[in-house]
Design an enzyme around this catalytic site. Sequence first.
Site, PDB file in Angstrom:
ATOM      1  CD  GLU A  57      42.878  38.081  41.390  1.00  0.00           C
ATOM      2  OE1 GLU A  57      42.658  37.230  42.260  1.00  0.00           O
ATOM      3  OE2 GLU A  57      42.677  37.875  40.178  1.00  0.00           O
ATOM      4  CE  LYS A  87      39.038  38.015  41.654  1.00  0.00           C
ATOM      5  NZ  LYS A  87      38.736  36.985  40.641  1.00  0.00           N
TER       6      LYS A  87
END
Length: 336
Positions: free
Chosen positions: A177, A219
């Site tokens: 992420e 992500k």
Amino acid sequence: MTAYKLGKIAQSLVHAGKGILAADESSPTIKKRFDRINVPSSEENRRSYREMLFTTQGLEEFVSGVILFDETLRQIAQDGTPFPKVLTNKGIIPGIKVDKGAKALAGFHSEKVTEGLDGLRDRLIEYRELGAQFAKWRAVITIGEGIPTRACIDANAHALARYAALCQEAELVPIVEPEVLMDGKHDIERCEDVTTLTLRRVFAELHEQNVILEAMLLKPNMVISGKTCPRQASVDEVAEATVRCMRRTVPASVPGLVFLSGGQSPEQATENLNRMNVIGQHPWELSFSYGRALQEPAIAAWQGKASNAALVQKALYHRAKCNGAARYGNYTKEME
């Protein structure tokens, strides 16, 4: 576990019509959420609230996995069932947030690097034994005057890659992420430039660290105007810029992209995801990994009262259903 089996877990997390519930708020973050409804952030209140979320009837229709915080992974439901088992009994895959948070990057004003690599190998083994099947590590990139610097992007990209390699060694699917924050007055074009540069560096580092792309998920943030930008980009502009950026940076071997909501309203996050899936076929699944955008209506309905459990679950189920529809490009505002 073979790379093939890890790849199957990654694919399951981005199963058609499903996405991930991020319930991995750190203690300071969930305290802020509870403060807004005047509920003390005690361990029991956190446990009780999350049990309501995890036991929502039908949640598994639209949620493939749940990211847990360290405390939550170790907690049990009222009937004595560990939370990871509560989820697996519903066909939902348990995951775990493993980073130690973004801290000031020494020598670089207003920039941060995520810490938590020290001791991570042993923690991952323990998390696996506790029932986690995937993990998540968040890096934050801030847009401002003169930032982000290349040094900040490189430091975070390297940490993300080391984390991902350690996860796969420990037989966990890593969710990578790198979040380019919405905070700021930058326009969508600036967000696209920074997101493109960030993702290129992240995937270069993942390659250097021998991370198996088929056995991971990304992500990313959506490409969107800064919160205080005078002109907010439209849904069409966000979808087109985001898809263009991802196509230019994310290898087709990655099974899926599970977008973060990043401060968008629940409806806005759903609408933007929906529009991206309307655009057409993509080399990867375009899914969601939302925290606040799934939970905001639920926590507002709760107000710290056990008697509101049905309202909490109804609110969560509704938002999950809307995002499940967005996975197919079938969401409409009439669903609200």
